[in-house]
Design an enzyme around this catalytic site. Structure first.
Site, PDB file in Angstrom:
ATOM      1  N   ILE B 269       0.869  -1.173   0.000  1.00 59.11           N
ATOM      2  CA  ILE B 269       0.000   0.000   0.000  1.00 59.11           C
ATOM      3  C   ILE B 269       0.909   1.228   0.000  1.00 59.11           C
ATOM      4  O   ILE B 269       1.773   1.365   0.878  1.00 59.11           O
ATOM      5  CB  ILE B 269      -0.915  -0.019   1.237  1.00 59.11           C
ATOM      6  N   TYR B 456      -9.000  -7.776  25.270  1.00 58.67           N
ATOM      7  CA  TYR B 456      -7.555  -7.561  25.165  1.00 58.67           C
ATOM      8  C   TYR B 456      -6.926  -8.049  26.466  1.00 58.67           C
ATOM      9  O   TYR B 456      -7.276  -7.563  27.546  1.00 58.67           O
ATOM     10  CB  TYR B 456      -7.299  -6.077  24.946  1.00 58.67           C
TER      11      TYR B 456
END
Lengths: 541, 541
Positions: B269, B456
């Protein structure tokens, strides 16, 4: 279910509601120079359907999977699956003569049966056109066989179940053949709604919405259909594919978004896990008028960028507003015009806003947040808003009436970023006007985002009696070329056959190569919906 | 730019801020039975880097593209690009001995140069590891050569420009090598912000965010990174690919979402078009405490499903809250505990909410909408909220300190639907506890959606002095197996090397086949990031 098939067979919408009033037709006649002519739908008996090319062996093997009665070879079933609902589709039905129809209609009853049907079709060299509500307006369900010996329409109408509801996560799993109204009926006992209301609402299906990246009239509030898709179950010739482990993930690219919009070219979506919401207790729709398109689009942009869009946010341009007023009728129309004139509105543009919520308090709070940004608009109140809501699915019916009196009527749509929105609108209007001569070209914004919006055009012009299909194809090509480079070739109608020539300009040669590579991985022999989405020659590589 | 390279070379975070206070280390020592040991980072001189395998011809040809000074073969440059920032990466750096490093570091200056570099690498059989901030914690930038003759790190640090800003559409085009703080600095004169603040904020890049489907601490408000991506420019061995014609489209599948999360395996990208927003004039962070994990997650779910989440919404479980209080220090901690006890809170769970807005009025209105659903919580006020904000990027620094004193410290994350969230948390905690013995396993929800949330985990346990890598690998495998079937293997850390074995269970064999097919179309010889995302043997097909 029987009713569903029957609807498909009729090939048109129930005409008893939402027909156009006589005064509207008169007004239109004056505006586009129409010489009224009665050209009703030709009787089905004048249509010719070629003999079925499906081999007896294939038909028998298909019957062994889905049940003998669910492989239909009769003329009525085949005609009922001979295409979608574009203007060209309808004109061809009216013209009589030979029609491209599938060689059979196959009605599987389960996701497993769909997997088996696809394996069998690959083995027997039979092309498969997945068929939900049959409402495609871009040739998405045209009975094309490509290089295959035969083609069947795979009608998903028997996949009509609500598989499961998770009220804590607010996720519902629906089978692909469930229509939008059926989905709402199935979710109602749970107090939940999908909230997806495109104009094709009455017939279109959950699978079709996913396959075409549908957007609905309330997508500003409920999101585009792809925003609701939590997971998919897909039957492919290479086997079954299930996606959707979590509401969001960084486990590689989002492959769900490769299935959503794949238009039956990669696989047949058999089940969709959808984010659902509580059914709104309160809905409030209001009409406003702003002075001129530029003012109106700036208002909608402000709402979108402040993230206070109404759930339904719809801005009509001057021409669409004029037609709406004409539809409303002489006296009502004159009263509104006088009211607006007295308030200094010279170029009225109708803005419909609709808020849904769990309570009046919630709806009024959201309304207040929106209205802080709707400055200088004339309020027409809830009557105008409700009138829009009442008639919002009437487009297809009105189109049937217009076709009866000799009007060429079709829609097309696109989207782009705000900075180019007016340029795109002008370009498409110019292209259509140049191609068609005396025409009404109406436009509205029905879907707004922080960075841009959709444009939806409706075209009315006297039908060319000699070459109605050619007349529209020239106009559509001109509009598509105007769109290329300024916006997307489709914001919510999908690619189908009609937009396939313009896809490469939008996603690049590599984009088409990637789609072809995915198709080869999932559908190595190319039985799935040949000629749709990816040009056949690109698939062969 | 020079500074960026230098940061990579240091391989760790600036230690002068956010270090752990002594009392916190003492508390931890008691909790996990740690015998404090000084094990500081080994001097770089003890690391061995094999001789570069890059051929002189390839090095010369690369130099002709990017400039001779921008093909770096020196030991320091290669060491600085020898991996990411996972616990295992850091332990390997500390252990000394031979390290897998790229054969060279190549620094292109433009998207066109990246295209040329990839073509040349395909020609010379050189693997390419795209390298942004180098903050991957899943092996995403490990210098693996697969079956190639050599491997280079493609450092995108020179692609550091703001290409364009469209203030009307609120779209900014940024080059891939721009770091998050640089992006904010470049957009500040325009009054705009990206609003993406992951813990890797200080070093991570725009290209890296896109390549890994990053989510930030304010993603509840600003959206995950993929939600911001309006378009991408991608260099591939097959040529350049540009996507992004409109804010939304039904022109086939959303191929942007195939590039976002492709982890350098499909292409590099080089530019990203991003939806940007006005910089908030007001930010307000507040701390709350709820009684118990189940209560807390129900509150966050209510906020998400009512669509009144704060921009930052973060719920710590009992263990993470205990550690936060311990970090805050003896006196402060004791005061808060007494305050909570007096209010009947037995199992305190910290909830941090942060709202951003254009004005105090807007922030307070949004706060009020949120707080209507935060029932029964004890308010700790803005001091606790601001304390969280102040320390929110300290995790990596604190990790360095913990490593110094012999702690095994690592994080992992997942996401699932609400109905399974507690089951998933229990399963992962159990797996980690069983694998590690005496450990602190903390958990928080940092990203909430209508249908589910992320989890998390932070793990602290005494480091196995003999086999620290093996110790963690066993625990990570146990956690990953607990996740499979209950949630996604990664909510925002991506796949890299570490999660690749678990990808097939999540996206199916057909999913891996599809990824491999896309890779073959764009990178036929497989030079791009071998061994990441797709197992090499699946790519070969």
């Amino acid at each position: 279910m029987a009713e569903r098939i029957d609807q498909n067979l009729r090939g048109k919408w129930s005409p008893d509601e939402g027909a156009l009033p006589l005064h509207a037709l008169k007004w239109l006649g004056g505006r586009i120079g129409l010489r009224p002519q009665r050209t009703p739908a030709a009787p089905g008996s004048t249509l010719e359907v070629p003999a079925s090319a499906l081999s007896e062996a294939a038909a028998e093997a298909l019957g062994a999977i889905v049940g003998v009665g669910h492989v239909r070879l009769d003329r009525a079933s085949r005609l009922g699956h001979a295409g979608g609902l574009s203007y060209v589709d309808l004109v061809r039905h009216r013209a009589g003569g030979e029609l491209t129809a599938p060689d059979a209609v196959v009605l599987p009853a389960s996701p497993d049966q769909v997997v088996s049907v696809l394996a069998l079709c690959a083995e027997h060299d039979v092309a498969v056109v997945p068929f939900g509500g049959g409402t495609s307006v871009v040739g998405g369900v045209a009975a094309l066989r490509g290089d295959k010996a035969a083609v069947v329409a795979l009608d998903l109408g028997r996949l009509d179940r609500l598989v499961s509801v998770d009220p804590v996560s607010r996720v519902a799993v629906l089978q692909a053949g469930v229509t939008a109204p059926e989905a709402e009926r199935l979710l109602e006992p749970h107090g939940l709604t999908v909230g997806h209301v495109p104009q094709s609402y009455e017939r279109a299906t959950i699978g079709g919405f996913a396959a075409t990246r549908s957007a609905g009239q309330a997508s500003s509030g409920y999101g585009r259909f792809e925003d609701m898709v939590e997971g998919v179950r897909v039957a492919t010739p290479a086997g079954e594919w299930v996606l959707g482990a979590a509401p969001a993930s960084a486990a590689g690219p989002d492959l769900k978004q490769l299935v959503v919009g794949s238009e039956g070219a990669f696989g047949v979506i058999t089940e969709v896990s959808l984010r659902v919401r509580p059914r709104p207790a309160v809905e409030r729709y209001e009409g406003f008028v702003v002075d001129g398109w530029e003012t109106g689009q700036a208002v909608v942009r402000a709402l979108a960028q402040a993230r206070v869009l109404a759930d339904v946010t719809r801005l009509s341009d001057e021409d669409e507003t004029e037609v709406s007023l004409a539809l409303a009728g002489g006296v009502k129309s004159a009263a509104v015009r006088a009211y607006l004139k007295a308030r200094g509105v010279r170029r009225p543009c109708l803005l419909v806003l609709g808020w849904h919520g769990g309570s009046s308090r919630e709806v009024l709070a959201r309304r207040a947040a929106s209205l802080r940004l709707v400055r200088g608009a004339v309020r027409l109140g809830t009557a105008m808003g409700e009138a829009w809501r009442h008639g919002r699915f009437n487009g297809p019916r009105q189109r049937d009436v217009l076709l009866d009196v000799g009007v060429c009527v079709e829609t097309l749509e696109t989207a782009t970023h705000w900075a180019r929105l007016s340029e795109l609108r002008t370009a498409v209007r110019g292209a259509l006007g140049d191609a068609l001569g005396k025409a009404v070209v109406m436009c509205h914004v029905s879907h707004a985002y922080e960075t841009g919006a959709s444009l939806y055009f409706t075209v009315l012009t006297p039908r060319d009696a000699h070459d109605p299909v050619g007349q529209w194809k020239v106009a559509k090509a001109a509009a598509s070329e105007a769109i290329a480079g300024l916006g997307t070739i489709s914001h919510h109608h999908a690619v189908g056959v009609d937009h396939a020539p313009y896809l490469e300009a939008e996603i690049g040669g590599l984009g088409v190569e990637v789609l072809a590579a995915v198709k080869r991985a999932l559908d190595p022999t190319g039985v799935l919906n040949p000629g749709k989405l990816i040009p056949s020659e690109r698939f062969r590589g």
